[in-house]
Design a protein around this motif. Structure first.
Motif, PDB file in Angstrom:
ATOM      1  N   LEU A  76       0.820  -1.168   0.081  1.00 14.15           N
ATOM      2  CA  LEU A  76       0.017  -0.122  -0.003  1.00 14.15           C
ATOM      3  C   LEU A  76       0.842   0.960  -0.091  1.00 14.15           C
ATOM      4  O   LEU A  76       0.638   2.192  -0.762  1.00 14.15           O
ATOM      5  CB  LEU A  76      -0.885   0.001   1.068  1.00 14.15           C
ATOM      6  CG  LEU A  76      -1.649   1.471   1.332  1.00 14.15           C
ATOM      7  CD1 LEU A  76      -2.727   1.573   0.394  1.00 14.15           C
ATOM      8  CD2 LEU A  76      -2.366   1.342   2.820  1.00 14.15           C
ATOM      9  N   ARG A  77       1.820   1.168   0.806  1.00 16.18           N
ATOM     10  CA  ARG A  77       2.751   2.484   0.877  1.00 16.18           C
ATOM     11  C   ARG A  77       3.412   2.844  -0.299  1.00 16.18           C
ATOM     12  O   ARG A  77       3.711   3.872  -0.739  1.00 16.18           O
ATOM     13  CB  ARG A  77       3.690   2.211   2.223  1.00 16.18           C
ATOM     14  CG  ARG A  77       2.899   2.419   3.511  1.00 16.18           C
ATOM     15  CD  ARG A  77       3.648   2.455   4.644  1.00 16.18           C
ATOM     16  NE  ARG A  77       2.962   3.091   5.873  1.00 16.18           N
ATOM     17  CZ  ARG A  77       3.182   2.439   7.173  1.00 16.18           C
ATOM     18  NH1 ARG A  77       4.341   1.639   7.119  1.00 16.18           N
ATOM     19  NH2 ARG A  77       2.564   2.879   8.102  1.00 16.18           N
ATOM     20  N   ARG A  78       3.957   1.647  -1.087  1.00 16.60           N
ATOM     21  CA  ARG A  78       4.664   1.489  -2.317  1.00 16.60           C
ATOM     22  C   ARG A  78       3.696   2.297  -3.321  1.00 16.60           C
ATOM     23  O   ARG A  78       4.053   3.189  -4.098  1.00 16.60           O
ATOM     24  CB  ARG A  78       5.143   0.205  -2.445  1.00 16.60           C
ATOM     25  CG  ARG A  78       5.991   0.161  -3.963  1.00 16.60           C
ATOM     26  CD  ARG A  78       6.544  -1.139  -3.815  1.00 16.60           C
ATOM     27  NE  ARG A  78       7.484  -1.271  -4.988  1.00 16.60           N
ATOM     28  CZ  ARG A  78       8.411  -1.782  -4.916  1.00 16.60           C
ATOM     29  NH1 ARG A  78       8.806  -2.698  -3.836  1.00 16.60           N
ATOM     30  NH2 ARG A  78       9.608  -2.005  -6.034  1.00 16.60           N
ATOM     31  N   ARG A  79       2.469   1.766  -3.150  1.00 14.91           N
ATOM     32  CA  ARG A  79       1.550   2.085  -4.271  1.00 14.91           C
ATOM     33  C   ARG A  79       1.199   3.692  -4.266  1.00 14.91           C
ATOM     34  O   ARG A  79       1.296   4.487  -5.064  1.00 14.91           O
ATOM     35  CB  ARG A  79       0.084   1.346  -4.079  1.00 14.91           C
ATOM     36  CG  ARG A  79      -0.957   1.670  -5.123  1.00 14.91           C
ATOM     37  CD  ARG A  79      -1.927   1.124  -4.969  1.00 14.91           C
ATOM     38  NE  ARG A  79      -2.873   1.781  -5.636  1.00 14.91           N
ATOM     39  CZ  ARG A  79      -3.612   1.217  -6.740  1.00 14.91           C
ATOM     40  NH1 ARG A  79      -2.893   0.264  -7.375  1.00 14.91           N
ATOM     41  NH2 ARG A  79      -4.560   1.658  -7.579  1.00 14.91           N
ATOM     42  N   GLN A  80       1.232   4.023  -2.979  1.00 13.47           N
ATOM     43  CA  GLN A  80       0.883   5.662  -2.599  1.00 13.47           C
ATOM     44  C   GLN A  80       2.118   6.354  -3.008  1.00 13.47           C
ATOM     45  O   GLN A  80       1.903   7.425  -3.505  1.00 13.47           O
ATOM     46  CB  GLN A  80       0.547   5.780  -0.980  1.00 13.47           C
ATOM     47  CG  GLN A  80      -0.483   4.999  -0.731  1.00 13.47           C
ATOM     48  CD  GLN A  80      -0.858   5.248   1.106  1.00 13.47           C
ATOM     49  OE1 GLN A  80       0.287   5.070   1.665  1.00 13.47           O
ATOM     50  NE2 GLN A  80      -2.048   5.125   1.424  1.00 13.47           N
ATOM     51  N   ARG A  81       3.460   5.710  -2.729  1.00 14.18           N
ATOM     52  CA  ARG A  81       4.455   6.654  -3.279  1.00 14.18           C
ATOM     53  C   ARG A  81       4.395   6.710  -4.732  1.00 14.18           C
ATOM     54  O   ARG A  81       4.758   7.816  -5.107  1.00 14.18           O
ATOM     55  CB  ARG A  81       5.902   5.917  -2.756  1.00 14.18           C
ATOM     56  CG  ARG A  81       6.015   6.065  -1.148  1.00 14.18           C
ATOM     57  CD  ARG A  81       7.867   5.639  -0.979  1.00 14.18           C
ATOM     58  NE  ARG A  81       7.882   4.422  -1.464  1.00 14.18           N
ATOM     59  CZ  ARG A  81       7.749   3.115  -0.545  1.00 14.18           C
ATOM     60  NH1 ARG A  81       7.080   3.385   0.476  1.00 14.18           N
ATOM     61  NH2 ARG A  81       7.999   2.243  -1.200  1.00 14.18           N
ATOM     62  N   GLN A 104      -5.417   8.671 -17.377  1.00 16.84           N
ATOM     63  CA  GLN A 104      -4.391   8.791 -16.003  1.00 16.84           C
ATOM     64  C   GLN A 104      -4.580   7.425 -15.340  1.00 16.84           C
ATOM     65  O   GLN A 104      -3.428   6.890 -14.852  1.00 16.84           O
ATOM     66  CB  GLN A 104      -4.777   9.953 -15.502  1.00 16.84           C
ATOM     67  CG  GLN A 104      -4.285  11.082 -16.026  1.00 16.84           C
ATOM     68  CD  GLN A 104      -4.932  12.325 -14.908  1.00 16.84           C
ATOM     69  OE1 GLN A 104      -4.963  12.344 -13.857  1.00 16.84           O
ATOM     70  NE2 GLN A 104      -5.190  13.520 -15.621  1.00 16.84           N
ATOM     71  N   ALA A 105      -5.551   7.001 -15.260  1.00 11.58           N
ATOM     72  CA  ALA A 105      -5.916   5.645 -14.566  1.00 11.58           C
ATOM     73  C   ALA A 105      -5.094   4.606 -15.097  1.00 11.58           C
ATOM     74  O   ALA A 105      -4.644   3.685 -14.565  1.00 11.58           O
ATOM     75  CB  ALA A 105      -7.476   5.396 -14.202  1.00 11.58           C
ATOM     76  N   ILE A 106      -5.246   4.300 -16.253  1.00 10.99           N
ATOM     77  CA  ILE A 106      -4.707   3.253 -16.918  1.00 10.99           C
ATOM     78  C   ILE A 106      -3.124   3.458 -16.900  1.00 10.99           C
ATOM     79  O   ILE A 106      -2.463   2.470 -16.463  1.00 10.99           O
ATOM     80  CB  ILE A 106      -5.135   3.246 -18.604  1.00 10.99           C
ATOM     81  CG1 ILE A 106      -6.476   2.903 -18.683  1.00 10.99           C
ATOM     82  CG2 ILE A 106      -4.227   2.420 -19.541  1.00 10.99           C
ATOM     83  CD1 ILE A 106      -7.112   3.316 -20.140  1.00 10.99           C
ATOM     84  N   LEU A 107      -2.566   4.594 -16.930  1.00  7.15           N
ATOM     85  CA  LEU A 107      -1.110   4.868 -16.959  1.00  7.15           C
ATOM     86  C   LEU A 107      -0.634   4.589 -15.582  1.00  7.15           C
ATOM     87  O   LEU A 107       0.421   3.940 -15.406  1.00  7.15           O
ATOM     88  CB  LEU A 107      -0.745   6.278 -17.172  1.00  7.15           C
ATOM     89  CG  LEU A 107      -0.788   6.725 -18.774  1.00  7.15           C
ATOM     90  CD1 LEU A 107      -0.882   8.168 -19.026  1.00  7.15           C
ATOM     91  CD2 LEU A 107       0.135   5.954 -19.576  1.00  7.15           C
ATOM     92  N   LEU A 108      -1.276   4.934 -14.309  1.00  7.37           N
ATOM     93  CA  LEU A 108      -1.101   4.635 -13.064  1.00  7.37           C
ATOM     94  C   LEU A 108      -1.271   3.218 -12.959  1.00  7.37           C
ATOM     95  O   LEU A 108      -0.163   2.504 -12.291  1.00  7.37           O
ATOM     96  CB  LEU A 108      -2.020   5.301 -12.116  1.00  7.37           C
ATOM     97  CG  LEU A 108      -1.798   4.816 -10.690  1.00  7.37           C
ATOM     98  CD1 LEU A 108      -0.047   5.387 -10.445  1.00  7.37           C
ATOM     99  CD2 LEU A 108      -2.723   5.750  -9.835  1.00  7.37           C
ATOM    100  N   GLU A 109      -2.158   2.588 -13.321  1.00  9.38           N
ATOM    101  CA  GLU A 109      -2.049   1.074 -13.192  1.00  9.38           C
ATOM    102  C   GLU A 109      -0.903   0.353 -13.911  1.00  9.38           C
ATOM    103  O   GLU A 109      -0.385  -0.618 -13.352  1.00  9.38           O
ATOM    104  CB  GLU A 109      -3.436   0.472 -13.719  1.00  9.38           C
ATOM    105  CG  GLU A 109      -4.751   0.632 -12.713  1.00  9.38           C
ATOM    106  CD  GLU A 109      -4.423   0.291 -11.230  1.00  9.38           C
ATOM    107  OE1 GLU A 109      -3.871  -0.703 -10.967  1.00  9.38           O
ATOM    108  OE2 GLU A 109      -4.665   1.197 -10.510  1.00  9.38           O
TER     109      GLU A 109
END
Length: 167
Positions: A76-81, A104-109
């Motif tokens: 979770l913390r890694r994802r948040q960073r 943006q959502a696709i790029l983040l995933e």
């Protein structure tokens, strides 16, 4: 069988949840400072147990739950960073170049998946790949930096590419 040692068949996960679910949510709430995220990660901890084909003998249920939950907290913390760095990079873009919310959502995933894939690689393989792809370094420069031969750097980069493309 002693009081602190018991075998836990798959169907007894419900008992584990009843006996230790509240404790786990409290532990996670103290760790995260957020009851909602704590509840989500507690749920995910039990889902991980349910997904196992067979459970080993569990001597210390709270230790097992803590170990699984701790890994989920780190994820979770890694994802948040990663998400924070991505949002900061987006904020630097001029308005006309800002991708749509869907993009943006696709790029983040995609970034999160690449991170997960690279994290599974040995350190030197990951470093060689990132030095090549992100820093744009030549293989000879990477070899010097990592203290390996150029053919080894080539193998490392090929391994990382194959891992990311065919995972």
């Amino acid at each position: 069988m002693s009081a602190n040692k018991f075998a836990l068949p798959q169907q007894d996960i419900e008992g584990l949840y009843v006996d230790h679910g509240g404790w786990l949510r409290g532990w996670l709430r103290r760790k995260l400072g957020d009851a909602s995220s704590a509840a989500d990660l507690a749920h995910d901890t039990f889902v991980r147990l349910l997904a196992k084909d067979a459970l080993p003998e569990i001597r210390e249920p709270r230790a097992l739950l803590t170990t699984i939950a701790h890994g989920l907290v780190l994820n979770l913390r890694r994802r948040q960073r990663i998400e924070q760095a991505y949002l900061e990079a987006l904020a630097l873009l001029p308005e006309p170049q800002t991708p749509s919310p869907e993009t943006q959502a696709i790029l983040l995933e995609t970034l999160l998946e690449i991170d997960r894939l690279l994290d599974a690689l040995p350190r030197l393989v990951r470093q060689a790949f990132l030095l090549s792809q992100i820093d744009g370094k030549r293989q000879s420069e990477i070899a010097v930096e990592l203290g390996v031969s150029v053919p080894t750097v080539k193998r490392y980069i090929a391994k990382a590419l194959a891992h990311c493309c065919f995972a």
